[in-house]
Design an enzyme around this catalytic site. Sequence first.
Site, PDB file in Angstrom:
ATOM      1  N   CYS A   2     -12.870  -1.970  -2.119  1.00  0.00           N
ATOM      2  CA  CYS A   2     -12.300  -1.054  -3.108  1.00  0.00           C
ATOM      3  C   CYS A   2     -11.167  -1.724  -3.883  1.00  0.00           C
ATOM      4  CB  CYS A   2     -11.752   0.174  -2.407  1.00  0.00           C
ATOM      5  SG  CYS A   2     -12.958   0.962  -1.355  1.00  0.00           S
ATOM      6  N   ARG A  27     -14.770  -7.261  -7.355  1.00  0.00           N
ATOM      7  CA  ARG A  27     -14.663  -7.027  -5.913  1.00  0.00           C
ATOM      8  C   ARG A  27     -15.859  -6.248  -5.387  1.00  0.00           C
ATOM      9  NH1 ARG A  27      -8.865  -6.999  -4.239  1.00  0.00           N
ATOM     10  NH2 ARG A  27      -9.425  -5.539  -2.618  1.00  0.00           N
TER      11      ARG A  27
END
Length: 648
Positions: A2, A27
């Site tokens: 996250c 990410r």
Amino acid sequence: MCGIVGFTGRLQAAPILLDGLEKLEYRGYDSAGIAVAAGGGARPDGTAEGGDARPDSTAEGGDAQAAGSAAAFARPDSESAIEIVKAKGRLKVLREMTDDGRSVPGTCGIGHTRWATHGEPSVVNSHPHCAKNKRVAVVHNGIIENYQDIRARLTKEGFTFLSETDTEAAAHLLDKYYSGDPVEAIGKMMFRIRGSYALGILFADRPGEIYAVRKDSPLIVGRSEEGNFIASDAPAILRYTRDVCFIPNLEIVKLTGTEIHFYNVDQEEVEETFSQVSWDTEAAEKGGFAHFMLKEIYEQPKAVRDTVSPRISEGHVNLEELGMSQEELAKISRIQMVACGSAYHVCMTAKYMVEQTARVPVDVDLASEFRYRNPVMEKDTLVVVVSQSGETADSLAALREAKKLGYRVLGIVNVVGSSIAREADSVFYTWAGPEISVATTKAYSTQLAAVYLLAIGLGRAKGVIGEAAEKEMTAELMRLPEKIERILEEKERIQWFANKFSYSRDIFFIGRGLDYASSLEGSLKLKEISYIHSEAYAAGELKHGTISLIEDGILVVGVATQSGLFEKLISNMVEVKSRGAYVLGVTSYGYYSMEDVANYTVYVPKTMECFAASLTVVPLQLLAYYMALGKGLDVDKPRNLAKSVTVE
Ligand code: F6R
């Protein structure tokens, strides 16, 4: 994993949050959301004026569907001063829903890109999560391990949970404990939750304030003239500031537009120092390349040069930064290496390299195994943790386990100030710069360079190699960057081959010794971005079972650079070829007999055999890249993967 961004200050928050989240797309994520607090309206020039200037026309409500992604819009309820917008899918859905942030006014907000752990990717599970009446809104990175327990208790107390996430437990706990003092509520929550967390928090009755806290998940704060930021990773805010502080573990931070205050777990105010991130925004942009991965493959010569050259002077390796004397180095009787994924493959390479160069036995463990296996180690063992991000949950836990057992830990880390860098006894930085692509390339190459330096320094300290050998090795190390450049100049050869085979179903990589370690990396690179099933085998092991999978047309990549093992590998290639395999040979110039067996051969420049992994990995990276491209895949955002694995 996250991504988190937060901003409070003089500018409209939502566009900054979306911009920051976009920088964190690498990410990996499956949904995104923002929460913006009322208080501080906007002037037409984008700066804020005082007071609550929330326009009457709040953002449009109802369900929004965009480009195949289910998206929902949380209509701001009249009692709440926090407006939340969330969308499943790519960030561009959230952008469209909010008119690039313009339709969500306010100068203080938090944003999140979610990589699902608890509960499927959906609007309801995406962050921010809030407590009733949106009194509190929370974004979270990490895993709250005892969330089910908290959920059960709070449900009995009358709290209503809407999502399947662990994060919602934190939102309700904060709501329960909040009675006007955010730091106190956060402190109480910290005593109730177990696991890892980086949290960005808004309290509806504290306009202009963001609160943040972290335990074992990375979070930074940044400050600028225009306002203050939180972020899970520096690239999210580099456009606005380079003046950052890595929030220490278990600390709480309060940010207003002009002030930043840090508190320890006992809620006492503490001082923290800020430092300048040396990376510029350009380093975190694609700079004309189609993908970050390709750009980073091309940055390898520079990254290796930057890692190697400051540590070599007059042919001598300088390991002073380890903070260990020559005597202490000489005393090391064993090395225990721990890492995950590609960094683990670096450790496999290090085993061969260090054992040959310094005659020190090296054990290699996956960090996720090491942390639970109650290892038996000798007294003078040096534990080496290798990590690009410095935040990988298992590697960090392995480091702590080693320290608990009383061993000295060396971190080979790329991100300055990261958790592993701070907690290790000594740090050896790899100077790769920011690595954005999920699939590591340049960081991997710098990690290899770091272990070479370590091996040479250790070999010298132990008297295994003399001055002449050290000079010869360091001179060759300095030549590696230009040899990588030469491979890149010939990339079309591998590109052509990759296009031809991009629809392969299974691919095998085989090698012996150091080439086996390179095969492991080549295989991982391929599967993570091209989704082609592949396995790497120590070539001699193939006939103990796996050779039964070889059939007509299957691609086998044979890596062969070690003179003592070359003939053996050729025999293994003959074995698979005679069972129908199509064979790609990767070898050094000079080994032309490869062509007698391989259907196609790729050559890399000659180097000392102990450094060959630094060269063979480049065509293997390009093979993976072009195969994925040939299949039309999004190389920089492979499915299910995240750049920095900060959960267990
Ligand atoms: C693969 C890859 C991962 C990482 C692994 C460890 O391309 O990038 O396998 O190597 O997740 O990450 P760090 O090095 O950040 O600890």
